[in-house]
Write a protein that holds these residues in place. Structure first.
Motif, PDB file in Angstrom:
ATOM      1  N   UNK A  75       0.816  -1.215   0.000  1.00  0.00           N
ATOM      2  CA  UNK A  75       0.000   0.000   0.000  1.00  0.00           C
ATOM      3  C   UNK A  75       0.853   1.269   0.000  1.00  0.00           C
ATOM      4  N   UNK A  76       1.881   1.310   0.819  1.00  0.00           N
ATOM      5  CA  UNK A  76       2.728   2.507   0.885  1.00  0.00           C
ATOM      6  C   UNK A  76       3.440   2.746  -0.452  1.00  0.00           C
ATOM      7  N   UNK A  77       3.937   1.688  -1.071  1.00  0.00           N
ATOM      8  CA  UNK A  77       4.633   1.823  -2.355  1.00  0.00           C
ATOM      9  C   UNK A  77       3.678   2.268  -3.458  1.00  0.00           C
ATOM     10  N   UNK A  78       2.468   1.725  -3.446  1.00  0.00           N
ATOM     11  CA  UNK A  78       1.470   2.110  -4.449  1.00  0.00           C
ATOM     12  C   UNK A  78       1.120   3.587  -4.276  1.00  0.00           C
ATOM     13  N   UNK A  79       0.874   3.998  -3.046  1.00  0.00           N
ATOM     14  CA  UNK A  79       0.552   5.399  -2.778  1.00  0.00           C
ATOM     15  C   UNK A  79       1.657   6.336  -3.208  1.00  0.00           C
ATOM     16  N   UNK A  80       2.887   5.968  -2.893  1.00  0.00           N
ATOM     17  CA  UNK A  80       4.040   6.791  -3.278  1.00  0.00           C
ATOM     18  C   UNK A  80       4.156   6.885  -4.800  1.00  0.00           C
ATOM     19  N   UNK A  81       3.980   5.766  -5.485  1.00  0.00           N
ATOM     20  CA  UNK A  81       4.053   5.740  -6.950  1.00  0.00           C
ATOM     21  C   UNK A  81       3.003   6.677  -7.552  1.00  0.00           C
ATOM     22  N   UNK A  82       1.758   6.545  -7.082  1.00  0.00           N
ATOM     23  CA  UNK A  82       0.659   7.348  -7.627  1.00  0.00           C
ATOM     24  C   UNK A  82       0.867   8.836  -7.354  1.00  0.00           C
ATOM     25  N   UNK A  83       1.342   9.144  -6.184  1.00  0.00           N
ATOM     26  CA  UNK A  83       1.569  10.532  -5.803  1.00  0.00           C
ATOM     27  C   UNK A  83       2.726  11.153  -6.573  1.00  0.00           C
ATOM     28  N   UNK A  84       3.858  10.476  -6.586  1.00  0.00           N
ATOM     29  CA  UNK A  84       5.054  11.077  -7.185  1.00  0.00           C
ATOM     30  C   UNK A  84       5.036  11.063  -8.705  1.00  0.00           C
ATOM     31  N   UNK A  85       4.394  10.087  -9.321  1.00  0.00           N
ATOM     32  CA  UNK A  85       4.397   9.998 -10.776  1.00  0.00           C
ATOM     33  C   UNK A  85       3.198  10.659 -11.453  1.00  0.00           C
ATOM     34  N   UNK A  86       2.050  10.674 -10.769  1.00  0.00           N
ATOM     35  CA  UNK A  86       0.830  11.170 -11.413  1.00  0.00           C
ATOM     36  C   UNK A  86       0.042  12.158 -10.558  1.00  0.00           C
ATOM     37  N   UNK A  87       0.553  12.536  -9.403  1.00  0.00           N
ATOM     38  CA  UNK A  87      -0.128  13.481  -8.499  1.00  0.00           C
ATOM     39  C   UNK A  87      -1.588  13.102  -8.286  1.00  0.00           C
ATOM     40  N   UNK A  88      -1.832  11.802  -8.101  1.00  0.00           N
ATOM     41  CA  UNK A  88      -3.196  11.296  -7.932  1.00  0.00           C
ATOM     42  C   UNK A  88      -3.822  11.897  -6.681  1.00  0.00           C
ATOM     43  N   UNK A  89      -4.998  12.494  -6.856  1.00  0.00           N
ATOM     44  CA  UNK A  89      -5.725  13.082  -5.726  1.00  0.00           C
ATOM     45  C   UNK A  89      -7.012  12.321  -5.414  1.00  0.00           C
ATOM     46  N   UNK A  90      -7.412  11.426  -6.303  1.00  0.00           N
ATOM     47  CA  UNK A  90      -8.641  10.663  -6.074  1.00  0.00           C
ATOM     48  C   UNK A  90      -8.384   9.509  -5.120  1.00  0.00           C
ATOM     49  N   UNK A  91      -9.430   8.995  -4.484  1.00  0.00           N
ATOM     50  CA  UNK A  91      -9.249   7.907  -3.516  1.00  0.00           C
ATOM     51  C   UNK A  91      -8.660   6.641  -4.151  1.00  0.00           C
ATOM     52  N   UNK A  92      -7.633   6.134  -3.492  1.00  0.00           N
ATOM     53  CA  UNK A  92      -7.025   4.858  -3.885  1.00  0.00           C
ATOM     54  C   UNK A  92      -7.246   3.876  -2.742  1.00  0.00           C
ATOM     55  N   UNK A  93      -7.531   2.650  -3.108  1.00  0.00           N
ATOM     56  CA  UNK A  93      -7.840   1.627  -2.122  1.00  0.00           C
ATOM     57  C   UNK A  93      -6.755   0.572  -2.092  1.00  0.00           C
ATOM     58  N   UNK A  94      -6.819  -0.280  -1.079  1.00  0.00           N
ATOM     59  CA  UNK A  94      -5.847  -1.351  -0.911  1.00  0.00           C
ATOM     60  C   UNK A  94      -5.949  -2.334  -2.069  1.00  0.00           C
ATOM     61  N   UNK A  95      -4.874  -3.009  -2.340  1.00  0.00           N
ATOM     62  CA  UNK A  95      -4.814  -3.979  -3.431  1.00  0.00           C
ATOM     63  C   UNK A  95      -5.843  -5.084  -3.208  1.00  0.00           C
ATOM     64  N   UNK A  96      -6.563  -5.420  -4.291  1.00  0.00           N
ATOM     65  CA  UNK A  96      -7.608  -6.446  -4.232  1.00  0.00           C
ATOM     66  C   UNK A  96      -7.495  -7.391  -5.415  1.00  0.00           C
ATOM     67  N   UNK A  97      -8.238  -8.489  -5.345  1.00  0.00           N
ATOM     68  CA  UNK A  97      -8.476  -9.337  -6.510  1.00  0.00           C
ATOM     69  C   UNK A  97      -9.790  -8.891  -7.122  1.00  0.00           C
ATOM     70  N   UNK A  98      -9.872  -8.922  -8.454  1.00  0.00           N
ATOM     71  CA  UNK A  98     -11.104  -8.547  -9.146  1.00  0.00           C
ATOM     72  C   UNK A  98     -11.786  -9.747  -9.796  1.00  0.00           C
ATOM     73  N   UNK A  99     -11.067 -10.854  -9.893  1.00  0.00           N
ATOM     74  CA  UNK A  99     -11.596 -12.103 -10.455  1.00  0.00           C
ATOM     75  C   UNK A  99     -11.345 -13.244  -9.475  1.00  0.00           C
ATOM     76  N   UNK A 100     -12.047 -14.341  -9.678  1.00  0.00           N
ATOM     77  CA  UNK A 100     -11.793 -15.546  -8.899  1.00  0.00           C
ATOM     78  C   UNK A 100     -12.531 -15.570  -7.579  1.00  0.00           C
ATOM     79  N   UNK A 101     -12.302 -16.631  -6.837  1.00  0.00           N
ATOM     80  CA  UNK A 101     -13.040 -16.830  -5.585  1.00  0.00           C
ATOM     81  C   UNK A 101     -12.673 -15.812  -4.517  1.00  0.00           C
ATOM     82  N   UNK A 102     -11.485 -15.218  -4.612  1.00  0.00           N
ATOM     83  CA  UNK A 102     -11.075 -14.197  -3.645  1.00  0.00           C
ATOM     84  C   UNK A 102     -11.344 -12.773  -4.124  1.00  0.00           C
TER      85      UNK A 102
END
Length: 158
Positions: A75-102
């Motif tokens: 989570x910290x690395x993702x947040x840092x990447x989004x902030x420093x590379x794209x100045x993301x201001x919209x809500x970002x959530x924790x890493x998830x699975x989008x397919x499969x049983x999980x």
């Protein structure tokens, strides 16, 4: 019947976030990744956020590592990447699975509401779901669909 407002998601900061918090807002829900060919779409997503945020719009980003292991960070690395590379201001959530049983329950719901060209499964990073102010899933867009091309669809809902 479920709606997107019945779900919670954990923010990158670890906060349990009820999606009911976004009730009345037009949403663009996107599964993201930091090391994908589509990663530069963060720039377009942030531009949409800047253009329409004050009018009741928000992008919600959901990092996912299910496609080519293109989101390996914590989570910290993702947040840092989004902030420093794209100045993301919209809500970002924790890493998830989008397919499969999980798969996160929100994504099970989204996939059930709008199938893609090849069925309900998410095919790759940066698949986008457009949600109207009442919480209805009104559009699903392929990863190749650029954020900029969604302007008219978003404006029609605002």
């Amino acid at each position: 019947m479920a709606s997107i407002y019945d779900f919670n998601a954990k923010s990158l900061a670890g906060e349990d976030t009820p999606l009911k918090r976004f009730e009345g807002t037009v949403l663009l829900i996107v599964n993201t990744a930091s090391a994908c060919g589509f990663t530069p779409q963060y720039k377009g997503l942030e531009a949409l956020q800047q253009s329409f945020g004050a009018r009741g719009f928000s992008v919600l980003g959901f990092p996912c590592n299910q496609f080519g292991r293109q989101e390996p960070g914590n989570a910290a690395e993702i947040g840092q990447f989004c902030s420093s590379n794209y100045a993301v201001s919209f809500p970002m959530f924790d890493k998830i699975d989008v397919n499969g049983e999980n798969a996160h329950p929100l994504y099970k719901y989204l996939r059930g509401e709008k199938s893609g060209l090849l069925g309900s499964s998410i095919k790759w990073n940066f698949t986008k779901f457009l949600i109207d102010r009442s919480g209805k899933v009104v559009g699903r867009y392929a990863p190749t669909t650029t954020p900029e091309s969604l302007t008219k669809d978003i404006e029609a809902l605002l």
